[in-house]
Design a protein around this motif. Structure first.
Motif, PDB file in Angstrom:
ATOM      1  N   ASP A  85       0.830  -1.206   0.000  1.00 11.50           N
ATOM      2  CA  ASP A  85       0.000   0.000   0.000  1.00 11.50           C
ATOM      3  C   ASP A  85       0.866   1.257   0.000  1.00 11.50           C
ATOM      4  O   ASP A  85       0.487   2.273  -0.593  1.00 11.50           O
ATOM      5  CB  ASP A  85      -0.938  -0.009   1.210  1.00 11.50           C
ATOM      6  N   ASN A  86       2.005   1.197   0.675  1.00  9.77           N
ATOM      7  CA  ASN A  86       2.900   2.350   0.661  1.00  9.77           C
ATOM      8  C   ASN A  86       3.426   2.636  -0.745  1.00  9.77           C
ATOM      9  O   ASN A  86       3.486   3.795  -1.184  1.00  9.77           O
ATOM     10  CB  ASN A  86       4.081   2.137   1.609  1.00  9.77           C
ATOM     11  N   PHE A  87       3.796   1.586  -1.475  1.00 11.08           N
ATOM     12  CA  PHE A  87       4.323   1.822  -2.821  1.00 11.08           C
ATOM     13  C   PHE A  87       3.214   2.200  -3.801  1.00 11.08           C
ATOM     14  O   PHE A  87       3.458   2.943  -4.757  1.00 11.08           O
ATOM     15  CB  PHE A  87       5.111   0.602  -3.297  1.00 11.08           C
ATOM     16  N   LYS A  88       1.984   1.737  -3.563  1.00 12.21           N
ATOM     17  CA  LYS A  88       0.857   2.208  -4.369  1.00 12.21           C
ATOM     18  C   LYS A  88       0.653   3.706  -4.161  1.00 12.21           C
ATOM     19  O   LYS A  88       0.439   4.461  -5.117  1.00 12.21           O
ATOM     20  CB  LYS A  88      -0.423   1.445  -3.985  1.00 12.21           C
ATOM     21  N   ARG A  89       0.712   4.138  -2.911  1.00  7.73           N
ATOM     22  CA  ARG A  89       0.539   5.567  -2.624  1.00  7.73           C
ATOM     23  C   ARG A  89       1.699   6.374  -3.185  1.00  7.73           C
ATOM     24  O   ARG A  89       1.517   7.488  -3.683  1.00  7.73           O
ATOM     25  CB  ARG A  89       0.394   5.794  -1.117  1.00  7.73           C
ATOM     26  N   MET A  90       2.911   5.812  -3.118  1.00  8.31           N
ATOM     27  CA  MET A  90       4.061   6.517  -3.666  1.00  8.31           C
ATOM     28  C   MET A  90       3.903   6.733  -5.171  1.00  8.31           C
ATOM     29  O   MET A  90       4.252   7.794  -5.694  1.00  8.31           O
ATOM     30  CB  MET A  90       5.347   5.741  -3.377  1.00  8.31           C
ATOM     31  N   ASN A  91       3.351   5.759  -5.851  1.00  2.00           N
ATOM     32  CA  ASN A  91       3.128   5.915  -7.290  1.00  2.00           C
ATOM     33  C   ASN A  91       2.094   6.996  -7.584  1.00  2.00           C
ATOM     34  O   ASN A  91       2.205   7.718  -8.585  1.00  2.00           O
ATOM     35  CB  ASN A  91       2.714   4.586  -7.910  1.00  2.00           C
ATOM     36  N   LYS A  92       1.086   7.125  -6.739  1.00  2.00           N
ATOM     37  CA  LYS A  92       0.111   8.206  -6.916  1.00  2.00           C
ATOM     38  C   LYS A  92       0.774   9.564  -6.695  1.00  2.00           C
ATOM     39  O   LYS A  92       0.501  10.534  -7.419  1.00  2.00           O
ATOM     40  CB  LYS A  92      -1.061   8.018  -5.957  1.00  2.00           C
ATOM     41  N   SER A  93       1.665   9.643  -5.696  1.00  2.00           N
ATOM     42  CA  SER A  93       2.407  10.877  -5.470  1.00  2.00           C
ATOM     43  C   SER A  93       3.297  11.183  -6.673  1.00  2.00           C
ATOM     44  O   SER A  93       3.412  12.341  -7.098  1.00  2.00           O
ATOM     45  CB  SER A  93       3.270  10.764  -4.208  1.00  2.00           C
ATOM     46  N   ALA A  94       3.925  10.141  -7.219  1.00  2.00           N
ATOM     47  CA  ALA A  94       4.801  10.321  -8.384  1.00  2.00           C
ATOM     48  C   ALA A  94       4.016  10.873  -9.569  1.00  2.00           C
ATOM     49  O   ALA A  94       4.470  11.794 -10.261  1.00  2.00           O
ATOM     50  CB  ALA A  94       5.463   8.995  -8.744  1.00  2.00           C
ATOM     51  N   GLU A  95       2.834  10.336  -9.812  1.00  2.00           N
ATOM     52  CA  GLU A  95       2.016  10.817 -10.920  1.00  2.00           C
ATOM     53  C   GLU A  95       1.639  12.284 -10.732  1.00  2.00           C
ATOM     54  O   GLU A  95       1.649  13.068 -11.683  1.00  2.00           O
ATOM     55  CB  GLU A  95       0.764   9.949 -11.043  1.00  2.00           C
ATOM     56  N   ARG A  96       1.346  12.658  -9.491  1.00  2.00           N
ATOM     57  CA  ARG A  96       0.956  14.060  -9.227  1.00  2.00           C
ATOM     58  C   ARG A  96       2.109  15.021  -9.472  1.00  2.00           C
ATOM     59  O   ARG A  96       1.906  16.173  -9.864  1.00  2.00           O
ATOM     60  CB  ARG A  96       0.465  14.188  -7.764  1.00  2.00           C
ATOM     61  N   LEU A  97       3.343  14.567  -9.248  1.00  2.00           N
ATOM     62  CA  LEU A  97       4.502  15.431  -9.416  1.00  2.00           C
ATOM     63  C   LEU A  97       5.275  15.147 -10.708  1.00  2.00           C
ATOM     64  O   LEU A  97       6.428  15.546 -10.850  1.00  2.00           O
ATOM     65  CB  LEU A  97       5.448  15.310  -8.209  1.00  2.00           C
ATOM     66  N   CYS A  98       4.628  14.494 -11.670  1.00  3.37           N
ATOM     67  CA  CYS A  98       5.230  14.199 -12.975  1.00  3.37           C
ATOM     68  C   CYS A  98       6.529  13.425 -12.841  1.00  3.37           C
ATOM     69  O   CYS A  98       7.536  13.726 -13.505  1.00  3.37           O
ATOM     70  CB  CYS A  98       5.483  15.501 -13.756  1.00  3.37           C
ATOM     71  N   MET A  99       6.519  12.407 -11.997  1.00  4.26           N
ATOM     72  CA  MET A  99       7.692  11.573 -11.773  1.00  4.26           C
ATOM     73  C   MET A  99       7.384  10.152 -12.220  1.00  4.26           C
ATOM     74  O   MET A  99       6.214   9.749 -12.275  1.00  4.26           O
ATOM     75  CB  MET A  99       8.087  11.607 -10.292  1.00  4.26           C
ATOM     76  N   PRO A 100       8.393   9.351 -12.548  1.00  2.00           N
ATOM     77  CA  PRO A 100       8.141   7.970 -12.996  1.00  2.00           C
ATOM     78  C   PRO A 100       7.669   7.082 -11.848  1.00  2.00           C
ATOM     79  O   PRO A 100       8.084   7.270 -10.695  1.00  2.00           O
ATOM     80  CB  PRO A 100       9.503   7.515 -13.518  1.00  2.00           C
ATOM     81  N   THR A 101       6.807   6.140 -12.143  1.00  2.12           N
ATOM     82  CA  THR A 101       6.349   5.191 -11.124  1.00  2.12           C
ATOM     83  C   THR A 101       7.324   4.018 -11.049  1.00  2.12           C
ATOM     84  O   THR A 101       8.181   3.836 -11.907  1.00  2.12           O
ATOM     85  CB  THR A 101       4.945   4.676 -11.457  1.00  2.12           C
ATOM     86  N   ILE A 102       7.183   3.239  -9.990  1.00  8.20           N
ATOM     87  CA  ILE A 102       8.036   2.071  -9.790  1.00  8.20           C
ATOM     88  C   ILE A 102       7.172   0.818  -9.695  1.00  8.20           C
ATOM     89  O   ILE A 102       5.954   0.907  -9.475  1.00  8.20           O
ATOM     90  CB  ILE A 102       8.898   2.216  -8.513  1.00  8.20           C
ATOM     91  N   ASP A 103       7.792  -0.321  -9.853  1.00  9.72           N
ATOM     92  CA  ASP A 103       7.106  -1.597  -9.697  1.00  9.72           C
ATOM     93  C   ASP A 103       7.065  -1.917  -8.204  1.00  9.72           C
ATOM     94  O   ASP A 103       8.063  -2.318  -7.617  1.00  9.72           O
ATOM     95  CB  ASP A 103       7.859  -2.688 -10.472  1.00  9.72           C
ATOM     96  N   GLY A 104       5.898  -1.717  -7.572  1.00  7.36           N
ATOM     97  CA  GLY A 104       5.784  -1.881  -6.132  1.00  7.36           C
ATOM     98  C   GLY A 104       6.082  -3.287  -5.653  1.00  7.36           C
ATOM     99  O   GLY A 104       6.745  -3.475  -4.632  1.00  7.36           O
ATOM    100  N   GLU A 105       5.598  -4.285  -6.373  1.00  7.30           N
ATOM    101  CA  GLU A 105       5.820  -5.672  -5.949  1.00  7.30           C
ATOM    102  C   GLU A 105       7.303  -6.031  -6.021  1.00  7.30           C
ATOM    103  O   GLU A 105       7.845  -6.678  -5.127  1.00  7.30           O
ATOM    104  CB  GLU A 105       4.993  -6.624  -6.813  1.00  7.30           C
ATOM    105  N   GLU A 106       7.965  -5.597  -7.081  1.00  2.00           N
ATOM    106  CA  GLU A 106       9.393  -5.858  -7.204  1.00  2.00           C
ATOM    107  C   GLU A 106      10.169  -5.130  -6.106  1.00  2.00           C
ATOM    108  O   GLU A 106      11.114  -5.674  -5.530  1.00  2.00           O
ATOM    109  CB  GLU A 106       9.890  -5.409  -8.573  1.00  2.00           C
TER     110      GLU A 106
END
Length: 351
Positions: A85-106
């Motif tokens: 859930d933390n990495f899912k939220r981090m990806n949402k933050s990344a999208e808001r700040l025009c940053m690349p997302t990461i593979d949370g499971e990896e």
């Protein structure tokens, strides 16, 4: 993944006097983004980064982070609490700040390797844990207001005790009616660095007045409760637990979500809604303001004993932890430390 182990391990601190975020383990995980893709992650000795003076994050604040914890029981079993859930939220933050997302499971699998390498840094006394700080920053050496093209993602680990020096003693919080944390349409629901910088002045003013934290109001009307700088807020009015609705300017806390799910599973009435300062005052007058507490990764559950409103202090539950607050602290930390069954599938095993 390349792994380079340190040849000079640090002297560990006294685990009975940790505080929060003061000490860091021997290793860290680093992964760079360039040419449109993430490069191979690497675990290496904890150390300094070399950044150009024009590095993008230093000038335009394009940076995000997360916070979660790992635990070790007496048998040496290591777990994490809701890391996906933390990495899912981090990806949402990344999208808001025009940053690349990461593979949370990896990344969870990579994080497990890092924790196992530094597992002897995990404290085991009640209330302690290994705090995990994933971070992403824009690293382009350039001046210009546009998204970066190069990024660094890294994870550092820190053995921690209680977030508040007072532990579970109720905190004193000041309702801030001048400054605001984040407007609708802004970055309030992203876990980005600028949100915290914006909170410092009001927090400093509150500290000088004898309060530990600031309770923010909405930016438009300065009427509705939003959140505390490091916590989501909950109030108990006449036996009903209420928390501010996620309207876009409030961080969607993972502990907040855990609180709501635990309450619902126990049949305790809980509502996500707009909560005004006037509603708080009305419940004070009627004698139906039972409890208040904050929730967050760092403190887990923090009882609130005083709310400073309009220059006056409202004392809550005789400045004592209330029964619902106490129950939630016991139940959520009990799941985290393995004292209670994890009925929600939140615990991830590291070893």
């Amino acid at each position: 993944m390349k792994i380079t182990l340190t040849t000079q391990k640090k002297v560990k601190p006294d685990f009975t006097k940790l505080g929060f975020g003061k000490y860091f383990t021997d290793h860290m995980l680093v992964m760079d983004y360039k040419d449109g893709k993430w490069q191979e992650p690497e675990i290496l000795p904890y150390g300094d980064f070399s950044l150009d003076p024009s590095t993008c994050v230093l000038h335009y604040g394009q940076g995000i982070f997360e916070g979660l914890k790992a635990y070790k029981d007496a048998a040496g079993k290591i777990t994490m609490f809701r890391p996906y859930d933390n990495f899912k939220r981090m990806n949402k933050s990344a999208e808001r700040l025009c940053m690349p997302t990461i593979d949370g499971e990896e990344m969870v699998e990579n994080l497990k390797k890092l924790i196992l390498i530094d597992q002897d840094w995990i404290p085991t006394a009640p209330g302690t844990a290994l705090y995990i700080r994933p971070t992403m920053i824009a690293t382009d050496p350039m001046l210009g207001v546009h998204p970066g093209h190069q990024y660094r993602f890294f994870i550092i680990l820190s053995p921690v005790g209680s977030y508040y020096a007072s532990g579970l003693t109720p905190t004193k919080i000041m309702v801030e009616d001048k400054y605001v944390r984040a407007p609708l349409g802004g970055t309030g629901e992203a876990k980005c660095m600028g949100n915290y910088a914006a909170s410092l002045l009001a927090g400093d003013i509150a500290n000088k007045r004898g309060y530990e934290q600031v309770l923010w109001l909405d930016a438009k009307e300065k009427k509705y409760i939003e959140e505390v700088g490091a916590m989501n807020m909950f109030f108990v009015f006449d036996g009903v637990v209420k928390t501010p609705a996620l309207v876009g300017s409030i961080l969607p806390g993972i502990t907040r979500d855990s609180v709501i799910k635990v309450l619902k599973s126990e049949g305790i009435p809980v509502e996500e809604c707009r909560i005004s300062v006037d509603e708080i005052k009305e419940n004070v007058k009627k004698g139906t303001f039972n409890e208040a507490f904050g929730s967050g990764t760092a403190a887990v559950i923090s009882p609130v004993g005083v709310l400073g409103i309009d220059g006056e202090d409202v004392v809550i539950n005789n400045f004592e932890m209330g029964p619902i607050t106490s129950f939630l602290y016991d139940r959520i930390t009990g799941i985290q430390y393995g004292r209670y069954e994890d009925k929600f599938g939140w615990i991830v095993h590291v070893n």
